[in-house]
Write a protein that holds these residues in place. Sequence first.
Motif, PDB file in Angstrom:
ATOM      1  N   SER A 140       0.857  -1.184   0.000  1.00 39.35           N
ATOM      2  CA  SER A 140       0.000   0.000   0.000  1.00 39.35           C
ATOM      3  C   SER A 140       0.895   1.236   0.000  1.00 39.35           C
ATOM      4  N   SER A 195      -3.504  -1.210  -4.179  1.00 42.63           N
ATOM      5  CA  SER A 195      -3.185  -1.192  -2.752  1.00 42.63           C
ATOM      6  C   SER A 195      -4.076  -2.185  -2.029  1.00 42.63           C
ATOM      7  N   TYR A 196      -3.558  -2.776  -0.971  1.00 41.66           N
ATOM      8  CA  TYR A 196      -4.398  -3.679  -0.187  1.00 41.66           C
ATOM      9  C   TYR A 196      -5.141  -2.950   0.927  1.00 41.66           C
ATOM     10  N   SER A 249      -5.844   4.664   1.850  1.00 43.38           N
ATOM     11  CA  SER A 249      -4.787   5.600   2.219  1.00 43.38           C
ATOM     12  C   SER A 249      -5.277   7.023   1.993  1.00 43.38           C
ATOM     13  N   ASP A 270      -9.442  -4.947  -1.632  1.00 47.86           N
ATOM     14  CA  ASP A 270      -8.278  -4.230  -2.117  1.00 47.86           C
ATOM     15  C   ASP A 270      -8.754  -2.883  -2.653  1.00 47.86           C
TER      16      ASP A 270
END
Length: 231
Positions: free
Chosen positions: A153, A188-189, A192, A224
Motif C-alpha cells: 500500500s 493497494s491492499y 490511504s 483491495d
Amino acid sequence: MKPPFFEILAYEPTDLGMLCLRRRELLCEPGTIVTEVTLNHEFLMSSYLTASEKALSEIALQMHSGSSLRVLIGGLGLGYTSWTALESDRVSQCEVLEFLPQVINWLKQDMIPLSGKLNADNRLTITQSDIYQQLASPPDKRYDLILIDVDHSPDEKLDDGNGHFYTAEGLQRAKLHLEENGVLGIWSYAESPRFADALHEVFREVRIEPVTVFNNLINEQQTDWLFFARD
C-alpha cells in the motif's frame, strides 16, 4: 489419506529478501492448485484471487477512450494485470518494469500460470528496472496508461525508497510520463487518505475503487483498493 500437493518451484535471495515461488493444493478446495509468491516468508500474491489485479487494467481501460494505447506497468508479479491489458485490442504496446530479475526468469522459464500467453504476445516487453526511479526521472517517452502494483500500500512499502512517489511532488514527476488524457492507476491492499489527498492535489480527476471478494482461505471478505487519476 493422500497428503495435499505442495511444491517449491523457486527459493531465491533477492535485494528485498528471500523470494519463494510455490504451487500447492488448497485445503479448503481439494483439487484446486494455486501458484503463490512469498517474500521473507510473508504472503505476497496468489493465482487464486486475482480480481483486483485484473480490475487495475480493466478500469483504466474503461477510463480511456483511445486506441493504439501504450501501457506501462510497474511490477510483473504473476502477470494478471499485464495479461488483462493485453486482452484489449486497443492496446498496441505493453511495457512492464520489474525490479526483481528472478520474477522475470520465472516467466521466461514457464513457471507461472500465464507464461504461455504472455510469452506469445509480441506487444509485451519486460525490462528489469525500478518503476519508481523511472517515474522520478524526466520522461523519454509517454504512456496512455501507467499501472503500478508493487507495494502492499502507499503506507506499507516493500522498500522505503519508494516513498517519494506517493507524495504530491513525486506524483507531479510521474504525471509528466502520461500522454494527454492519460490514466495513472495504483493497486493497494488498504485505504490511504494521505495518498488520496496527494492525488487530488496533482490531478483534476481522482477515482478510488474498492474491489471486494470472498476469500475462502480465511473465510471472510477482503477488499483491495485501486487509485486512479487523470487530468
